[in-house]
Write a protein that holds these residues in place. Structure first.
Motif, PDB file in Angstrom:
ATOM      1  N   ALA A 222      30.133  46.843  32.270  1.00  0.00           N
ATOM      2  CA  ALA A 222      29.209  47.943  31.983  1.00  0.00           C
ATOM      3  C   ALA A 222      29.832  48.820  30.902  1.00  0.00           C
ATOM      4  CB  ALA A 222      28.936  48.772  33.237  1.00  0.00           C
ATOM      5  N   THR A 223      29.013  49.248  29.951  1.00  0.00           N
ATOM      6  CA  THR A 223      29.508  50.073  28.855  1.00  0.00           C
ATOM      7  C   THR A 223      28.354  50.868  28.275  1.00  0.00           C
ATOM      8  OG1 THR A 223      30.775  50.008  26.788  1.00  0.00           O
ATOM      9  CG2 THR A 223      29.138  48.296  27.087  1.00  0.00           C
ATOM     10  N   GLN A 224      28.667  51.993  27.661  1.00  0.00           N
ATOM     11  CA  GLN A 224      27.637  52.802  27.016  1.00  0.00           C
ATOM     12  C   GLN A 224      27.072  52.064  25.797  1.00  0.00           C
ATOM     13  OE1 GLN A 224      26.499  56.636  27.249  1.00  0.00           O
ATOM     14  NE2 GLN A 224      26.397  55.449  29.153  1.00  0.00           N
ATOM     15  N   MET A 225      25.752  51.968  25.730  1.00  0.00           N
ATOM     16  CA  MET A 225      25.136  51.290  24.585  1.00  0.00           C
ATOM     17  C   MET A 225      25.378  52.048  23.284  1.00  0.00           C
ATOM     18  SD  MET A 225      21.508  49.845  26.106  1.00  0.00           S
ATOM     19  CE  MET A 225      21.038  51.381  26.940  1.00  0.00           C
ATOM     20  N   SER A 226      25.543  53.373  23.376  1.00  0.00           N
ATOM     21  CA  SER A 226      25.773  54.168  22.162  1.00  0.00           C
ATOM     22  C   SER A 226      27.196  54.072  21.655  1.00  0.00           C
ATOM     23  CB  SER A 226      25.436  55.638  22.446  1.00  0.00           C
ATOM     24  OG  SER A 226      26.273  56.151  23.485  1.00  0.00           O
ATOM     25  N   ASP A 227      28.121  53.627  22.506  1.00  0.00           N
ATOM     26  CA  ASP A 227      29.532  53.492  22.131  1.00  0.00           C
ATOM     27  C   ASP A 227      30.125  52.310  22.892  1.00  0.00           C
ATOM     28  OD1 ASP A 227      32.046  53.979  21.036  1.00  0.00           O
ATOM     29  OD2 ASP A 227      32.572  55.469  22.576  1.00  0.00           O
ATOM     30  N   PRO A 228      29.676  51.100  22.595  1.00  0.00           N
ATOM     31  CA  PRO A 228      30.056  49.946  23.409  1.00  0.00           C
ATOM     32  C   PRO A 228      31.538  49.619  23.315  1.00  0.00           C
ATOM     33  CG  PRO A 228      28.861  49.242  21.453  1.00  0.00           C
ATOM     34  CD  PRO A 228      28.768  50.729  21.488  1.00  0.00           C
ATOM     35  N   ARG A 229      32.084  49.227  24.489  1.00  0.00           N
ATOM     36  CA  ARG A 229      33.506  48.895  24.586  1.00  0.00           C
ATOM     37  C   ARG A 229      33.759  47.527  25.192  1.00  0.00           C
ATOM     38  NH1 ARG A 229      36.191  52.253  21.214  1.00  0.00           N
ATOM     39  NH2 ARG A 229      35.310  54.353  21.345  1.00  0.00           N
ATOM     40  N   GLY A 230      32.701  46.739  25.365  1.00  0.00           N
ATOM     41  CA  GLY A 230      32.904  45.403  25.919  1.00  0.00           C
ATOM     42  C   GLY A 230      31.596  44.667  26.066  1.00  0.00           C
ATOM     43  N   GLY A 231      31.566  43.423  25.586  1.00  0.00           N
ATOM     44  CA  GLY A 231      30.348  42.635  25.652  1.00  0.00           C
ATOM     45  C   GLY A 231      30.465  41.368  26.461  1.00  0.00           C
ATOM     46  N   ILE A 232      31.600  41.169  27.125  1.00  0.00           N
ATOM     47  CA  ILE A 232      31.832  39.931  27.870  1.00  0.00           C
ATOM     48  C   ILE A 232      32.089  40.285  29.326  1.00  0.00           C
ATOM     49  CG2 ILE A 232      33.338  37.919  28.138  1.00  0.00           C
ATOM     50  CD1 ILE A 232      33.379  39.684  24.820  1.00  0.00           C
ATOM     51  N   PRO A 233      31.344  39.714  30.285  1.00  0.00           N
ATOM     52  CA  PRO A 233      31.578  40.037  31.700  1.00  0.00           C
ATOM     53  C   PRO A 233      33.025  39.784  32.107  1.00  0.00           C
ATOM     54  CG  PRO A 233      29.511  38.871  31.452  1.00  0.00           C
ATOM     55  CD  PRO A 233      30.195  38.811  30.110  1.00  0.00           C
ATOM     56  N   CYS A 234      33.547  40.709  32.927  1.00  0.00           N
ATOM     57  CA  CYS A 234      34.955  40.667  33.365  1.00  0.00           C
ATOM     58  C   CYS A 234      35.064  40.004  34.738  1.00  0.00           C
ATOM     59  CB  CYS A 234      35.530  42.074  33.417  1.00  0.00           C
ATOM     60  SG  CYS A 234      35.492  42.939  31.832  1.00  0.00           S
ATOM     61  N   GLN A 235      36.209  39.374  34.977  1.00  0.00           N
ATOM     62  CA  GLN A 235      36.411  38.621  36.213  1.00  0.00           C
ATOM     63  C   GLN A 235      36.753  39.510  37.412  1.00  0.00           C
ATOM     64  OE1 GLN A 235      37.924  37.536  33.088  1.00  0.00           O
ATOM     65  NE2 GLN A 235      35.903  36.577  32.983  1.00  0.00           N
ATOM     66  N   HIS A 236      37.217  40.723  37.169  1.00  0.00           N
ATOM     67  CA  HIS A 236      37.539  41.655  38.245  1.00  0.00           C
ATOM     68  C   HIS A 236      36.748  42.938  38.038  1.00  0.00           C
ATOM     69  CE1 HIS A 236      40.728  39.052  39.620  1.00  0.00           C
ATOM     70  NE2 HIS A 236      41.280  39.054  38.426  1.00  0.00           N
ATOM     71  N   GLN A 237      36.266  43.487  39.153  1.00  0.00           N
ATOM     72  CA  GLN A 237      35.512  44.726  39.068  1.00  0.00           C
ATOM     73  C   GLN A 237      36.441  45.918  38.830  1.00  0.00           C
ATOM     74  OE1 GLN A 237      34.028  42.169  41.489  1.00  0.00           O
ATOM     75  NE2 GLN A 237      33.148  41.976  39.454  1.00  0.00           N
ATOM     76  N   SER A 238      35.922  46.897  38.103  1.00  0.00           N
ATOM     77  CA  SER A 238      36.700  48.090  37.799  1.00  0.00           C
ATOM     78  C   SER A 238      36.213  49.265  38.653  1.00  0.00           C
ATOM     79  CB  SER A 238      36.557  48.451  36.310  1.00  0.00           C
ATOM     80  OG  SER A 238      35.296  49.060  36.068  1.00  0.00           O
ATOM     81  N   ASP A 239      36.924  50.403  38.537  1.00  0.00           N
ATOM     82  CA  ASP A 239      36.533  51.626  39.246  1.00  0.00           C
ATOM     83  C   ASP A 239      35.521  52.449  38.453  1.00  0.00           C
ATOM     84  OD1 ASP A 239      38.237  51.126  41.418  1.00  0.00           O
ATOM     85  OD2 ASP A 239      39.944  52.017  40.367  1.00  0.00           O
TER      86      ASP A 239
END
Length: 396
Positions: A222-239
């Motif tokens: 998940a990332t802000q569309m106005s300031d994206p920081r990642g476009g590839i799903p991650c294998q571990h969930q974050s906080d």
């Protein structure tokens, strides 16, 4: 003294393949053994739900399992750990299921028991197949104990045989697909600002646990569309907590009785897609449709590579694997720009199952979407196993 008894299994306790299904599998495996003049095949599976062990035995393996599969006669299966043995004896179709044994130090070590079982069967020379996750140390010990045996690689034969799914296998994949769809729709209904990715994972798993599904994967970013920081799903969930204006990209796979379908979808949180994200999603659908249109019996990897060029023409790239077989069976296809090879002579066959999943991203990889699902290859093309809507979902 307390006596421990076990009630006999019924078909209602666990999903089971029919005798006719295993007769078909046995006949084909043994025809392949005949062609290679193998008197026996040793298969090793480690970790949960090893596909080769399941395919041969109907045991949804949990830890380490070894199958001694003879060209004539009944197989033997060796199980680790000892507390996994009772259930393996109940579920496996083989009557001979044994504890794998331990080293003198008390650690797990199946090789001495394996060697004893081979000698018990009179295996001291000739050709024996090997398949699965056998380590070089284990191979060295087998070679030292049985110097007259010629060890022959057989894993590729099992992979090739498992490519084409039977009606009973397709039925399990159909159940898994329904569970995957339910988890994708649960996200669409429940995702909202303030939830963490860990809470999203709970939403995913709650949608199928009561029906017998087991998590295969729930990758997400998940990332802000106005300031994206990642476009590839991650294998571990974050906080990280979802925010209004986020894009959420997920890859979901549910295991049902050893078989996993897969669905990939993208969402926005509390906002419509930005123009960039809308263009990426449109590009993902265009690639998806182009690839889907070219796969049929006899199609090759080159056909897919040519169809995938649309992403590059639109100014994007594809980061993840574009097409892969069920449970990561080959061929694993990317793009002309990221090509990594393919099995020699590979063509698609009727009855194969595969996932088409364009992960369309900006050239820097910081913004991206993903769209995909599992298909069966039919005589006329691809038929989806899924029913989740074709949508860029807006949530919250």
């Amino acid at each position: 003294m307390t006596t421990i008894t076990q009630e006999p299994l019924t078909d209602r306790d666990y999903p089971r393949f029919s005798d006719a299904e295993f007769d078909r599998r046995d006949a084909e495996v043994r025809a392949r053994m005949d062609a290679l003049d193998l008197q026996l095949v040793v298969v090793c599976g480690r970790g949960g739900r090893d596909p080769n062990v399941l395919y041969l035995s109907d045991w949804w393996s949990t830890r380490e399992a070894w199958v001694l599969y003879p060209r004539h006669g009944e197989p033997t299966m060796l199980i680790q750990l000892s507390n996994h043995l009772p259930l393996a004896r109940r579920m496996a179709r083989f009557p001979d299921v044994r504890f794998g044994g331990s080293a003198p130090t008390g650690s797990v070590d199946t090789v001495p028991t394996l060697i004893d079982c081979l000698r018990e069967r009179g295996i001291s020379s000739g050709r024996v197949g090997l398949a699965g996750t056998i380590t070089w140390r284990e191979h060295a010990r087998l070679t030292a104990a049985l110097p007259g045996v010629q060890w022959v690689e057989f894993g590729g034969q099992l992979v090739d045989q498992r490519q084409v799914k039977s009606a009973e296998e397709l039925a399990r994949l159909a159940v898994s697909a329904r569970m995957c769809d339910a988890s994708a729709l649960a996200i669409a209904e429940q995702a909202r600002p303030g939830l963490t990715e860990h809470e999203l994972a709970r939403i995913v798993e709650d949608s199928y646990l009561a029906d017998g599904g087991i998590n295969g994967i729930h990758f997400m970013v998940a990332t802000q569309m106005s300031d994206p920081r990642g476009g590839i799903p991650c294998q571990h969930q974050s906080d990280r907590r979802l925010q209004a204006g986020d894009a959420l990209v997920v890859e979901l796979s549910t295991n049902y009785a050893g078989y996993s379908a897969q669905v990939l979808r993208s969402y926005t949180i509390g906002a419509d897609p930005t123009p960039l994200y809308a263009r990426m999603h449109d590009a993902a659908l265009e690639v998806f449709d182009a690839v889907r249109a070219v796969i049929r019996p006899g199609s090759t990897v080159s056909d897919i590579l040519d169809a995938a060029d649309v992403a590059d023409r639109l100014g994007f790239t594809i980061y993840d694997d574009l097409v892969h077989g069920c449970a990561q069976l080959p061929a694993i296809v990317r793009t002309h720009q990221t090509y990594r090879g393919e099995p020699e002579g590979f063509v698609y066959r009727e009855g194969m199952c595969l996932v088409v999943q364009p992960n369309v991203v900006t050239p820097d990889g910081l913004a991206g979407v993903q769209y995909g699902e599992m298909f069966q290859v039919t005589a006329t093309g691809l038929e989806s196993l899924h029913a989740v809507p074709r949508a860029f979902f807006r949530c919250g």
